[in-house]
Motif scaffolding. Structure first.
Motif, short mmCIF file in Angstrom:
data_model
loop_
_atom_site.label_atom_id
_atom_site.label_comp_id
_atom_site.label_asym_id
_atom_site.label_seq_id
_atom_site.Cartn_x
_atom_site.Cartn_y
_atom_site.Cartn_z
N TYR A 49 32.66 -9.96 49.80
CA TYR A 49 33.21 -10.98 50.69
C TYR A 49 34.70 -11.17 50.46
O TYR A 49 35.49 -11.28 51.39
N ILE A 97 30.02 -19.94 47.45
CA ILE A 97 29.34 -18.88 46.70
C ILE A 97 29.74 -18.98 45.23
O ILE A 97 28.91 -18.92 44.33
N THR A 123 24.20 -15.96 57.39
CA THR A 123 25.08 -16.86 58.12
C THR A 123 24.82 -18.33 57.78
O THR A 123 25.73 -19.15 57.83
N1 PHE Z 1 27.38 -18.05 55.36
C1 PHE Z 1 28.58 -17.36 54.99
C2 PHE Z 1 29.15 -16.67 56.21
O1 PHE Z 1 28.55 -16.67 57.25
C3 PHE Z 1 28.36 -16.38 53.87
C4 PHE Z 1 27.56 -16.89 52.73
C5 PHE Z 1 26.39 -16.24 52.37
C6 PHE Z 1 27.93 -18.04 52.04
C7 PHE Z 1 25.60 -16.71 51.35
C8 PHE Z 1 27.15 -18.52 51.02
C9 PHE Z 1 25.97 -17.85 50.67
O2 PHE Z 1 30.19 -16.07 56.16
#
Ligand code: PHE
Length: 467
Positions: free
Chosen positions: A107, A326, A229
């Motif tokens: 990420y 995260i 998501t």
């Molecule tokens: N939900 C976040 C996104 O859509 C990513 C994410 C995944 C955050 C897992 C926290 C836990 O970009």
């Protein structure tokens, strides 16, 4: 309950918790990943499956995570240890910790690309480039061993800085300002995209389903993405749940976060696809869709220079409010279970994840690009580099986490405890609990299992056709 509730850092207001949880949910998943997988897996039909996964599995799992965290007043691992002492359920929390490490590693890299694009936009680097040169610029950037890592390190430093501020002064303060800003910027992009001549084809791509394009892999992607998501399956919402005030109605919070996340994803799709079609760009371009397509689009738009800066800035902001959530999973664990102080916990967690992410980034380059790992998907085993492998792997890991969370709530813990946690802020019993129990006990675990086995080709191998 222990009286540690009062000492625990908590979100101070209703807007704070919604801003932070929605900030976690809304991120690269909505704006980078949702459009590109929608483009790859056939548009409207894929979106319908995704929406079904969100409503039937995602929302009950989110409510479960919030309730577990608030009940236990603990991090992802501590929650299972406290609610089911001396049982192996805490391994579910461990699974989440592993997912947090891997997700934040890649990420941070993609968020770094986004920051690089803010900078390239400010420098007006894409001006006058043709489509091929824009593509080469992107490929040149991600295959460079140094440049993406510099941006990744910068992004991870920002993430760590916000987490270091603690929940109330850090996460809540930033998300409250940044999330509404995000909404406004996407809205402007939507209006611009929809009014482009020829954009209508993009709108119908998003609205007119063609179910013949759906495959077992598409359904797995839709489910995996529903978890990704909504930040589910790895303890983010358990950790955030532990900071939610006792007066907050968890059902309402779940509903609001889910709606906000879904609306932003659909709005992002609406900003991208009309433009993709208006300029004759391939919707199935993949992970590069945003990075390769949009500079072309911006180049041919009045005001494209500003839209480009705004868009990539928005993407970086959305990524930041997700990455903090995260990192918080890991920091809360180090802090509470290993008794590390918060500053030390943040530095150790952020540094190790950044190093791991940098290694994944090198997977896109000549340095580690020769390492190819097999990954099972419905039409066979594909070799991929370590970066792509990590992205695919987490899409499978989160539903597995969700599977165990559903089993734990449905079968592993005391039903009255759970209901009390959901109800004590409402007066009386929430009507949706009638649907909740059959879903969390049967539908969610069984559906996840079937979709999972199907995606790794088990039904294919057994000669069973699921359509
Ligand atoms: N939900 C976040 C996104 O859509 C990513 C994410 C995944 C955050 C897992 C926290 C836990 O970009």
């Amino acid at each position: 309950m222990e009286n540690n509730t009062t000492q625990r850092d908590a979100f101070s207001s209703r807007l704070g918790i919604i801003a932070a949880a929605a900030g976690s949910a809304i991120g690269l998943g909505n704006i980078w990943k949702f459009p590109y997988i929608t483009g790859q897996y056939g548009g409207a039909a894929f979106i319908i499956i995704y929406l079904i996964c969100i409503a039937l599995i995602g929302m009950p799992v989110m409510l479960s995570e919030f309730a577990l965290g608030r009940r236990a007043q603990k991090n992802a691992i501590g929650t299972f240890k406290k609610l089911a002492p001396n049982t192996p359920w805490f391994l579910t929390g461990w699974l989440g910790l592993v997912a947090a490490f891997v997700i934040l590693a890649f990420y941070g890299v993609v968020a770094g690309w986004t920051m690089a694009y803010v900078w390239k936009s400010i420098l007006n680097q894409f001006a006058g480039m043709d489509a091929e040169t824009i593509t080469n610029t992107f490929v040149g950037m991600i295959t460079n061993p140094v440049q993406p890592i510099i941006w990744q390190v910068l992004f991870m430093a920002l993430t760590a800085g916000i987490v270091l501020g603690g929940i109330k002064d850090g996460i809540e303060k930033y998300t409250k300002i940044l999330m509404p800003l995000l909404l406004v910027i996407i809205l402007i992009l939507d209006i611009r995209a929809i009014t482009l001549p020829g954009g209508g084809a993009g709108v119908s791509f998003l609205l007119a389903p063609d179910f013949s394009k759906l495959s077992a892999l598409a359904v797995m992607q839709a489910l995996g993405h529903a978890f990704f998501t909504l930040s589910l399956g790895m303890g983010t919402m358990i950790t955030y749940g532990s900071y939610i005030s006792q007066h907050e109605n968890l059902g309402t919070t779940t509903m609001q976060v889910t709606i906000a996340d879904t609306v932003i994803a659909l709005m992002a799709g609406l900003a991208i696809f009309p433009a993709v079609f208006a300029f004759g760009i391939e919707p199935s371009a993949g992970p590069s869709l945003v990075f390769i397509t949009l500079p072309n689009v911006f180049n041919q738009m009045a005001g494209g220079y500003f839209f480009s800066i705004l868009f990539f800035f928005l993407l970086a902001v959305a990524a930041l409010t997700s990455s903090v959530s995260i990192l918080e999973v890991v920091v809360a664990y180090f802090d509470e279970e290993l008794n590390m102080d918060r500053v030390k916990a943040t530095i150790i967690a952020a540094t190790s994840i950044t190093i791991f992410g940098a290694i994944l980034s090198l997977g896109n380059t000549d340095i580690l690009g020769s390492i190819q790992l097999p990954f099972p998907v419905s039409d066979g085993i594909h070799d991929m580099n370590i970066f792509d492998w990590a992205v695919e792997f987490t899409d499978r890991l989160l539903p597995v986490g969700g599977f165990f969370i559903a089993l734990f709530v449905g079968w592993g813990m005391n039903k009255e405890d759970f209901e009390d946690e959901v109800h004590h802020a409402d007066h009386g019993k929430a009507a949706y609990m009638t649907f909740f129990w059959p879903i969390i006990r049967y539908l969610a675990p069984i559906a996840i299992l079937i979709v999972f086995l199907n995606s790794v080709g088990v039904f294919n191998a057994l000669g069973i056709k699921l359509g």
